[in-house]
Design a protein around this motif. Sequence first.
Motif, PDB file in Angstrom:
ATOM      1  N   VAL A  77       0.830  -1.203   0.000  1.00  0.00           N
ATOM      2  CA  VAL A  77       0.000   0.000   0.000  1.00  0.00           C
ATOM      3  C   VAL A  77       0.869   1.260   0.000  1.00  0.00           C
ATOM      4  N   LYS A  78       1.943   1.240   0.757  1.00  0.00           N
ATOM      5  CA  LYS A  78       2.847   2.395   0.769  1.00  0.00           C
ATOM      6  C   LYS A  78       3.489   2.610  -0.595  1.00  0.00           C
ATOM      7  N   ALA A  79       3.862   1.509  -1.267  1.00  0.00           N
ATOM      8  CA  ALA A  79       4.455   1.633  -2.598  1.00  0.00           C
ATOM      9  C   ALA A  79       3.467   2.238  -3.576  1.00  0.00           C
ATOM     10  N   ILE A  80       2.214   1.819  -3.496  1.00  0.00           N
ATOM     11  CA  ILE A  80       1.189   2.370  -4.377  1.00  0.00           C
ATOM     12  C   ILE A  80       0.972   3.846  -4.070  1.00  0.00           C
ATOM     13  N   ALA A  81       0.853   4.188  -2.786  1.00  0.00           N
ATOM     14  CA  ALA A  81       0.612   5.576  -2.402  1.00  0.00           C
ATOM     15  C   ALA A  81       1.763   6.487  -2.819  1.00  0.00           C
ATOM     16  N   HIS A  82       2.977   5.939  -2.829  1.00  0.00           N
ATOM     17  CA  HIS A  82       4.146   6.732  -3.212  1.00  0.00           C
ATOM     18  C   HIS A  82       4.142   7.053  -4.696  1.00  0.00           C
ATOM     19  N   ARG A  83       3.621   6.148  -5.511  1.00  0.00           N
ATOM     20  CA  ARG A  83       3.697   6.307  -6.963  1.00  0.00           C
ATOM     21  C   ARG A  83       2.402   6.814  -7.593  1.00  0.00           C
ATOM     22  N   ALA A  84       1.259   6.345  -7.100  1.00  0.00           N
ATOM     23  CA  ALA A  84      -0.013   6.620  -7.762  1.00  0.00           C
ATOM     24  C   ALA A  84      -0.767   7.758  -7.073  1.00  0.00           C
ATOM     25  N   ARG A  85      -1.578   8.435  -7.842  1.00  0.00           N
ATOM     26  CA  ARG A  85      -2.395   9.528  -7.308  1.00  0.00           C
ATOM     27  C   ARG A  85      -3.706   9.022  -6.719  1.00  0.00           C
ATOM     28  N   ARG A  86      -4.193   7.890  -7.246  1.00  0.00           N
ATOM     29  CA  ARG A  86      -5.487   7.347  -6.834  1.00  0.00           C
ATOM     30  C   ARG A  86      -5.372   5.854  -6.600  1.00  0.00           C
ATOM     31  N   LEU A  87      -6.226   5.343  -5.705  1.00  0.00           N
ATOM     32  CA  LEU A  87      -6.290   3.911  -5.423  1.00  0.00           C
ATOM     33  C   LEU A  87      -7.745   3.508  -5.250  1.00  0.00           C
ATOM     34  N   VAL A  88      -8.142   2.447  -5.935  1.00  0.00           N
ATOM     35  CA  VAL A  88      -9.478   1.874  -5.769  1.00  0.00           C
ATOM     36  C   VAL A  88      -9.284   0.458  -5.258  1.00  0.00           C
ATOM     37  N   TYR A  89      -9.880   0.177  -4.097  1.00  0.00           N
ATOM     38  CA  TYR A  89      -9.692  -1.130  -3.455  1.00  0.00           C
ATOM     39  C   TYR A  89     -10.997  -1.907  -3.431  1.00  0.00           C
ATOM     40  N   LEU A  90     -10.949  -3.161  -3.874  1.00  0.00           N
ATOM     41  CA  LEU A  90     -12.123  -4.040  -3.846  1.00  0.00           C
ATOM     42  C   LEU A  90     -12.183  -4.742  -2.493  1.00  0.00           C
TER      43      LEU A  90
END
Length: 274
Positions: A77-90
């Motif tokens: 999750v930290k890696a995604i938050a560092h790179r991406a502007r948005r996150l959609v979680y199922l």
Amino acid sequence: MTGATGNVGRRVLARLLSENVTVRALVRTATAELPPRVEVAAGDLADPAGLEDPLRDVDAVFLVWPFLTADGADQVVKAIAHRARRLVYLSSAGVADDARRQGDPINQMHADLERLIAETGVAATVLRADTIASNARGWIGQVRAGDVVRGPDIAGTAVVHEDDIAEVAARVLTDDRHAGGTHVLTGPQVLSRADQVRLLGEALERPLRFQPVPAEEARRQMLADGRPPALVEALLAATARPRSELTTDTVERITGAPARGFAQWAREHAGEFR
């Protein structure tokens, strides 16, 4: 996106491509069969250190967590938050916001992921889906062999069509107005296992019935079928869930079309059970 070869993820991918959205799919092996327009990135959520290149220049991520616990999810999750502007979680409609601990391991895992995502501060949208209709594929062997589907009974829920989840996911991935929101996705009607089997029989034009079996018998059968012990225990824990009377209009509000019922899913997939 993750889960691109799964029942929901494959449909999310198709809808994004139909809107001419550039999609990069994270897969364990680069040989995964995906449409030619998809950028394929080899990687594994179990190896957060290997996610740097797959996440490079990514704007939004669709996350399906494939494990039974949240172990290792903090780094992902930290890696995604560092790179991406948005996150959609199922996530799961069974997550209870007011509970210190969730009632079973699957809902606990989803609650843990939601908490980890919130702690990063990334602009996230959580999709809490009810029981997914495609789970009924687990009955294919029994339906082909006879007229009785046997298994552990699970209390009724508003079974949701995977196409509706995909429609919603594709929209929220490309619309910043949903950032920070939690959407509960259900089908239009609360159904028991017996209801689902009956509707499947109607689609097949033959009588089918559901026969609940005791937990110990179900455990022996699932283990004999080769399912991992941890998964078996998680599935059996779900039998203790109370019946849910929850239905929402979220699918229609976001997509503009009413949620599909399980009877429609059964008709669409009847050929798989013959």
